[in-house]
Scaffold this motif. Structure first.
Motif, PDB file in Angstrom:
ATOM      1  N   GLU A   7       2.239   7.727  12.310  1.00  0.00           N
ATOM      2  CA  GLU A   7       1.416   6.907  11.435  1.00  0.00           C
ATOM      3  C   GLU A   7       1.684   7.296   9.988  1.00  0.00           C
ATOM      4  O   GLU A   7       1.401   8.417   9.571  1.00  0.00           O
ATOM      5  CB  GLU A   7      -0.054   7.139  11.784  1.00  0.00           C
ATOM      6  CG  GLU A   7      -1.001   6.367  10.924  1.00  0.00           C
ATOM      7  CD  GLU A   7      -2.440   6.694  11.255  1.00  0.00           C
ATOM      8  OE1 GLU A   7      -3.239   6.719  10.308  1.00  0.00           O
ATOM      9  OE2 GLU A   7      -2.752   6.934  12.421  1.00  0.00           O
ATOM     10  N   ASP A  10      -1.303   5.656   4.012  1.00  0.00           N
ATOM     11  CA  ASP A  10      -1.278   4.614   2.990  1.00  0.00           C
ATOM     12  C   ASP A  10      -1.400   5.256   1.612  1.00  0.00           C
ATOM     13  O   ASP A  10      -1.650   6.454   1.476  1.00  0.00           O
ATOM     14  CB  ASP A  10      -2.354   3.560   3.245  1.00  0.00           C
ATOM     15  CG  ASP A  10      -3.777   4.101   3.119  1.00  0.00           C
ATOM     16  OD1 ASP A  10      -3.975   5.163   2.521  1.00  0.00           O
ATOM     17  OD2 ASP A  10      -4.683   3.436   3.626  1.00  0.00           O
ATOM     18  N   ASP A  12      -3.638   5.029  -0.781  1.00  0.00           N
ATOM     19  CA  ASP A  12      -4.943   5.643  -1.087  1.00  0.00           C
ATOM     20  C   ASP A  12      -5.095   6.995  -0.398  1.00  0.00           C
ATOM     21  O   ASP A  12      -5.636   7.935  -0.979  1.00  0.00           O
ATOM     22  CB  ASP A  12      -6.089   4.725  -0.675  1.00  0.00           C
ATOM     23  CG  ASP A  12      -6.207   3.508  -1.579  1.00  0.00           C
ATOM     24  OD1 ASP A  12      -5.798   3.599  -2.756  1.00  0.00           O
ATOM     25  OD2 ASP A  12      -6.708   2.474  -1.107  1.00  0.00           O
TER      26      ASP A  12
END
Length: 67
Positions: A7, A10, A12
């Protein structure tokens, strides 16, 4: 584990570590301006080529900062 199983964090999530990244950079170099530069370079590296494992972001940042 295949690349599809990892994963990617992102933007942020990466930027949420900026205070920690700056603190590590400050411990690595004595000059506060150099620590700012070092932390900015690490954050830029994270944005342009993010760590493959979104669960080991701080370990990845530490490796980037020390190299």
């Amino acid at each position: 584990m295949t690349p599809a199983d990892t994963e990617l964090p992102d933007l942020d999530a990466l930027l949420s570590h900026r205070t920690w990244v700056r603190a590590v950079a400050a411990r690595l170099v004595a000059d506060p301006h150099l620590a700012d530069d070092l932390s900015q370079e690490a954050l830029l590296a994270a944005v342009t080529a993010p760590p493959r494992d979104g669960h080991a972001v701080r370990a990845w940042f530490r490796r980037v900062l020390t190299h």
